[in-house]
Design an enzyme around this catalytic site. Structure first.
Site: not given
Ligand code: AGP
Length: 615
Positions: A2, A27, A75, A101-102, A488, A492, A495, A511, A610
């Site tokens: 946050c 944040r 958040w 924040n936490g 993955e 990365k 993209e 193969h 996103k």
């Protein structure tokens, strides 16, 4: 994560706090609030939504005078985003007000004790519990606010950056820090408090960054005094003269959000298992899972639905669940699953994985599964998101906002949550001895430190990136748990650098794909000592004999692969099921550096969003 902002000084607090919150929205941005002391009373405005929504609400409702105030952009971790759960929070008396924040891990125990002492709670947050604990201590011990905060924080387990003030003593703000950032800006007869310097850098570049377990009572006209929360020892502030500009501060001094988020992974993984992973007690605790553990224990199979990187996390989970919990798992692209008329029964458990919690295909797959009577469990990073509300139950990753379009900390925190789930089920099914379970939990607790070590390969990765940045095609190979990591890694690179890349199980090369190998084809091979190491070494030799370029991710100290590969990038050893949390790190860094060297827009790559909220 946050954002917190506070002000005490000779100016009007409101405009400083609101503008400061806007600068901290990166944040967290699901709700926002402000508390101002207008000379007589504390006025609070708070709302679900962004700081802009807060401004509209505050500027209609309240007089906005006062030179003391605190503000918060949230958040959510405990309690869905809504007006009531937004910060600041009052204590029951209305005298004290807090922003935080936490995560307070033991808030439930404290809340129960306070409820017995007739405290009431409006919100579902851990923060409202904390401010009432401080009030209870202040009353019971007959101490001032600073001492009450100190005593209360010694009863708390978790992470915090807090700012608190008392209507009865409006010439001071008390701040404290453990695990979440807190900076104090020092101006001429004014003090600023914030999660980073962006809210006050235009007013002063003199700042003190509190260390963990430090607190301060900030009074106008007085030097800032730091104290250790544990033993009240005096700490001497190290006043820094900041030379950062605004944009650098938002990105934590990193050039891009993606790099910042790659480096946040040790903390994000720790925050994700905090309060859930209890090796000393031999326990995994996860409310959303514990309440429905029978569904998993009686499941015929688990179907995982997701997209993109989240789908790769699902593939890792397939290995983990089948290997450890011995439950059949199928992993489906949500976009395919929703349209192929799948066979779903009441005895199926569907796990939906989504960072944003808003991916349209995943949401549609969930609805289909529910229509066909499956139990649906969500793994999301955004509290209160559509997917988290649509599923029967779920568990959040606590990665904090992921701003970079390329998912990094979401991937490792998703794997962390899925590993905790698989461990819990395996233990309940008796697949694990107590000692093996304890060994696994302990190693999972070591992962943040090992991710830190894996990040130390950054310079070597940057050198490798420079060699291969102009490639037109790349191959990524992995076996077992690291096959999804190869996929993955390829995603990365694709993209954010726009280089064509493909991931394959290493054994698949013969193969067909091995026909692609020549001296222009870089092959990134995950060749860690666990799993089928010898077979991967053979695959490397097959590629080498056809002049392919080998860049190998190896377990530190591996001399065998080093003698074969063109480049090796070392990572710490860990147990096989946890290697994806480490092997993905150099591949994230590799894609980042290549994209930067190719002058690509790392945080907002072309054609991408996103959150894919459309089909
Ligand atoms: C991954 O780097 C991409 N940003 C993308 O593949 C993403 O993982 C996918 O769109 C799924 O998003 P979600 O996790 O928010 O559902």
């Amino acid at each position: 994560m946050c954002g917190i902002v506070g002000y005490i000084g000779h100016r009007d607090a409101y405009p400083i706090i609101v503008k400061g919150l806007q600068r901290l929205e990166y944040r967290g941005y699901d709700s926002a609030g402000i508390a101002l002391f207008d000379g007589e009373d504390i006025k609070i405005s708070k709302t679900k939504g962004k700081v802009e929504d807060l401004k509209q609400k505050a500027e209609v409702a309240n007089n906005l005078t006062g030179n003391l105030g605190i503000g918060h952009t949230r958040w959510a971790t405990h309690g869905v985003p809504n007006d009531v759960n937004s910060h600041p929070h009052y204590s029951n008396s209305g005298d004290l007000v807090i922003i935080h924040n936490g995560i307070i891990e033991n808030y439930d125990t404290i809340k129960k004790a306070l409820t017995k002492r007739r405290y009431t709670f409006e919100s579902d947050t851990d923060t409202e519990v904390l401010i009432n604990l401080i009030e209870e201590v202040k009353k019971k011990e007959g101490v001032k606010l600073g001492k009450a905060v100190q005593i209360a924080l010694n009863e708390v387990v978790g992470a915090y950056a807090i700012a608190v003030f008392d209507r009865q003593k409006p010439d001071e703000i008390v701040v404290a820090k453990l695990g979440s950032p807190l900076a104090v800006g020092i101006g001429e007869n004014e003090y600023f408090i914030a999660s980073d310097a962006s809210p006050f850098i235009e007013f002063t570049n003199n700042a003190v960054y509190l260390e963990d377990e430090e607190m301060a009572i900030i009074r106008l006209g007085k030097e800032i005094k730091l104290r250790k929360i544990k033993d009240d020892a005096i700490a001497y502030p190290d006043v820094l003269e900041l030379k950062l500009n605004l944009e650098e501060i938002e990105k934590g001094g990193y050039d891009h959000f993606m790099l910042k988020e790659i480096y946040e992974q040790p903390r994000a993984i720790l925050d994700t298992y905090r309060g859930r992973l209890l090796p000393d007690q031999g326990l995994v605790k996860m409310a959303g899972l514990d309440q429905h553990i029978e569904k998993f224990l009686n499941a015929n199979r688990i179907i995982i639905v997701a997209c993109g990187t989240s789908w790769h996390a699902g593939l890792v989970a397939e290995y983990i669940f089948e290997d450890l919990a011995r439950i059949p798992v199928e992993v489906e692209y949500a976009s395919e699953f929703r349209y192929r008329n799948p066979v779903i029964t009441h005895n199926d458990v569907v796990i939906a994985i989504s960072q944003s919690g808003e991916t349209a295909d995943t949401l549609a797959a969930i609805k289909l599964a529910k229509e066909r009577d499956a139990f649906v469990f969500g793994v999301c990073n955004v509290v209160g998101s559509s997917i988290s509300r649509e599923t029967h139950a779920g568990a959040y990753t606590h990665a904090g906002p992921e701003i970079g379009v390329a998912s990094t900390k979401a991937f490792t925190t998703q794997i962390t949550v899925l590993t905790l789930i698989a461990l819990k089920i395996a233990k309940e099914k008796g697949e694990f001895s107590a000692s093996k379970f304890h060994e696994f939990l302990t190693e999972l607790e070591n992962i943040p430190g090992k991710v830190e070590k894996a990040l130390d390969s950054n310079n070597i990765v940057e050198e490798v990136a420079n060699v291969y940045k102009d490639s037109s095609n790349c191959l990524y190979l992995g076996r077992g748990y690291n096959f999804p990591v190869a996929l993955e890694g390829a995603l990365k690179l694709k993209e954010i650098s726009y280089i064509h890349a493909e991931g394959y199980p290493a054994a698949e090369m013969k193969h067909g794909p091995i026909a692609l190998i020549d001296d222009q084809m870089p092959v990134f091979v995950i060749a860690t000592k666990k799993g089928h190491y010898e077979k991967v070494v053979s695959n490397i030799q097959e590629i080498k004999s056809r002049k392919g370029k080998i860049i190998a991710i190896v377990t530190e100290g591996d001399e065998t692969v080093k003698s074969l590969a063109d480049h090796v990038i070392e990572i710490p050893e860990t147990i096989e099921s946890l290697t994806p949390l480490l092997t993905t790190i150099p591949l994230q860094l590799l894609s980042y550096h290549i994209a930067v060297m190719r002058n690509c827009n790392v945080d907002q790559p072309r054609n991408l969003a996103k959150s894919v909220t459309v089909e």
